[in-house]
Scaffold this motif. Structure first.
Motif, PDB file in Angstrom:
ATOM      1  N   UNK A  74       0.835  -1.206   0.000  1.00 13.96           N
ATOM      2  CA  UNK A  74       0.000   0.000   0.000  1.00 13.96           C
ATOM      3  C   UNK A  74       0.871   1.257   0.000  1.00 13.96           C
ATOM      4  N   UNK A  75       1.858   1.227   0.853  1.00 20.22           N
ATOM      5  CA  UNK A  75       2.737   2.380   0.944  1.00 20.22           C
ATOM      6  C   UNK A  75       3.415   2.662  -0.394  1.00 20.22           C
ATOM      7  N   UNK A  76       3.915   1.603  -0.998  1.00 18.05           N
ATOM      8  CA  UNK A  76       4.605   1.745  -2.265  1.00 18.05           C
ATOM      9  C   UNK A  76       3.685   2.315  -3.337  1.00 18.05           C
ATOM     10  N   UNK A  77       2.478   1.800  -3.368  1.00 16.82           N
ATOM     11  CA  UNK A  77       1.530   2.262  -4.363  1.00 16.82           C
ATOM     12  C   UNK A  77       1.230   3.745  -4.161  1.00 16.82           C
ATOM     13  N   UNK A  78       1.082   4.129  -2.925  1.00 13.22           N
ATOM     14  CA  UNK A  78       0.787   5.529  -2.626  1.00 13.22           C
ATOM     15  C   UNK A  78       1.969   6.421  -2.977  1.00 13.22           C
ATOM     16  N   UNK A  79       3.101   6.030  -2.494  1.00 14.33           N
ATOM     17  CA  UNK A  79       4.291   6.873  -2.668  1.00 14.33           C
ATOM     18  C   UNK A  79       4.679   6.997  -4.136  1.00 14.33           C
ATOM     19  N   UNK A  80       4.591   5.920  -4.865  1.00 16.30           N
ATOM     20  CA  UNK A  80       5.103   5.920  -6.231  1.00 16.30           C
ATOM     21  C   UNK A  80       4.066   6.237  -7.304  1.00 16.30           C
ATOM     22  N   UNK A  81       2.824   6.184  -6.924  1.00 14.14           N
ATOM     23  CA  UNK A  81       1.827   6.347  -7.984  1.00 14.14           C
ATOM     24  C   UNK A  81       0.653   7.235  -7.601  1.00 14.14           C
ATOM     25  N   UNK A  82       0.147   7.095  -6.420  1.00 11.22           N
ATOM     26  CA  UNK A  82      -1.104   7.771  -6.088  1.00 11.22           C
ATOM     27  C   UNK A  82      -0.919   9.122  -5.419  1.00 11.22           C
ATOM     28  N   UNK A  83       0.242   9.375  -4.922  1.00  8.97           N
ATOM     29  CA  UNK A  83       0.461  10.634  -4.206  1.00  8.97           C
ATOM     30  C   UNK A  83       0.147  11.820  -5.107  1.00  8.97           C
ATOM     31  N   UNK A  84      -0.686  12.735  -4.601  1.00  9.19           N
ATOM     32  CA  UNK A  84      -1.134  13.842  -5.442  1.00  9.19           C
ATOM     33  C   UNK A  84      -0.025  14.787  -5.880  1.00  9.19           C
ATOM     34  N   UNK A  85       1.071  14.767  -5.201  1.00  9.83           N
ATOM     35  CA  UNK A  85       2.126  15.704  -5.566  1.00  9.83           C
ATOM     36  C   UNK A  85       3.042  15.222  -6.667  1.00  9.83           C
ATOM     37  N   UNK A  86       2.789  14.053  -7.152  1.00  8.15           N
ATOM     38  CA  UNK A  86       3.716  13.483  -8.132  1.00  8.15           C
ATOM     39  C   UNK A  86       3.599  14.157  -9.489  1.00  8.15           C
ATOM     40  N   UNK A  87       4.726  14.347 -10.093  1.00 16.72           N
ATOM     41  CA  UNK A  87       4.749  14.812 -11.484  1.00 16.72           C
ATOM     42  C   UNK A  87       4.618  13.606 -12.389  1.00 16.72           C
ATOM     43  N   UNK A  88       3.913  13.788 -13.438  1.00 14.21           N
ATOM     44  CA  UNK A  88       3.770  12.667 -14.364  1.00 14.21           C
ATOM     45  C   UNK A  88       4.575  12.883 -15.637  1.00 14.21           C
TER      46      UNK A  88
END
Length: 269
Positions: free
Chosen positions: A49-63
């Motif tokens: 879950x943590x990995x998914x959030x940190x690497x993909x779902x976190x709203x601050x991520x640049x795509x």
DNA sequence: AAGTCGGACAACCGCTCTCGT
DNA sequence: CACGAGAGCGGTTGTCCGACT
């Protein structure tokens, strides 16, 4: 064995799983991953879950793709810190350690191949001068040191350093300038040049950040590159608690996700 | 059009670190 | 101080997809 093991899911996440996870992170914050994994009913490990959030779902991520500035910063910071991906990532708002790691692997491998092609025969791997010692060092430089003969590294032409693997603190500490000269497709540029650029960037680009960091947009973006001064901002985002995280609810696709998650939560609650 | 290759990205694994008891 | 649980980190692997032959 354990109940959780009998059907712990692995592999790619579905949209529904993402939605549930987003919702539960908003409710409980992004710290208690085992708890979230349990109460969400996702049948995933907390780790997953943590990995998914940190690497993909976190709203601050640049795509978007890495900008040249970011690429250069990665280059420089890797030379400075070695494979400390999370540390490097902290200097690149919106980028994850995983992303940087992947970037480094693919791009440096490419460079390595290019370099190998372009390498004069006098620098061929069979030459003893191209055998270099790689240090898989951490910042403490106390970890195991592996001696590796490298035959396809972009900078092995200097006979000193590997660009592909950890340069690390040792590399930065090397007084020998020739050993820290980088070369890309544009030609040689030294660490001094890079540092100059970094310094300039820090001077010129820190200020606007506080305005650009919009909780409405929910996308962290820096004007052109990161600076150490951005740490507080990025760190605080990563450490946001559930209260803070509510501010991110409006982000892009989260509406439907939130609704889904809410109903899900109501069901089990 | 089919097959192959390589890049990009997602995810898992194992180890280490941190913190509470 | 020792121990265990949870979290974080780095390495590695798997998968997808577009480019190329």
């Amino acid at each position: 064995m354990k109940a959780e093991q009998e059907e712990t899911r692995k592999g790619p996440w579905t949209e529904q799983e993402d939605a549930v996870l987003v919702n539960f992170v908003h409710l409980f914050g992004d710290r208690r991953w085992d708890f979230i994994a349990k109460v969400s009913g996702l049948n995933r490990t907390g780790k997953s879950c943590r990995l998914r959030w940190v690497n993909y779902l976190h709203p601050g991520l640049k795509r978007e793709k890495m900008s040249p500035q970011e690429q250069r910063l990665v280059l420089e910071l890797h030379a400075k810190w070695g494979n400390r991906w999370s540390r490097i990532a902290r200097k690149l708002p919106g980028r994850t350690d995983n992303e940087i790691k992947n970037y480094w692997r693919t791009h440096m491998r490419k460079k390595a191949q290019e370099k190998k092609k372009a390498m004069p025969k006098s620098f061929s791997p069979s030459s003893s001068s191209s055998s270099i010692t790689l240090s898989s060092s951490s910042s403490t430089t106390t970890t195991t040191t592996t001696t590796t003969t490298v035959d396809s590294l972009p900078f092995s032409g200097t006979g000193k350093v590997s660009f592909y693997d950890t340069g690390g603190p040792k590399m930065a500490a090397l007084g020998d300038k020739s050993s820290t000269d980088f070369k890309d497709e544009k030609g040689y540029y030294s660490m001094d040049d890079i540092w100059k650029d970094i310094d300039m960037s820090e001077e010129n680009m820190i200020k606007p950040l506080s305005h650009n960091y919009s909780e409405e947009g929910c996308n962290i973006f820096c004007p052109s590159m990161a600076s150490p001064s951005l740490d507080y901002c990025w760190d605080s985002l990563w450490k946001m608690d559930d209260e803070d995280s509510k501010m991110f609810l409006p982000f892009s696709q989260s509406i439907s996700c939130f609704e889904y998650g809410t109903s899900f939560f109501n069901k089990i609650g």
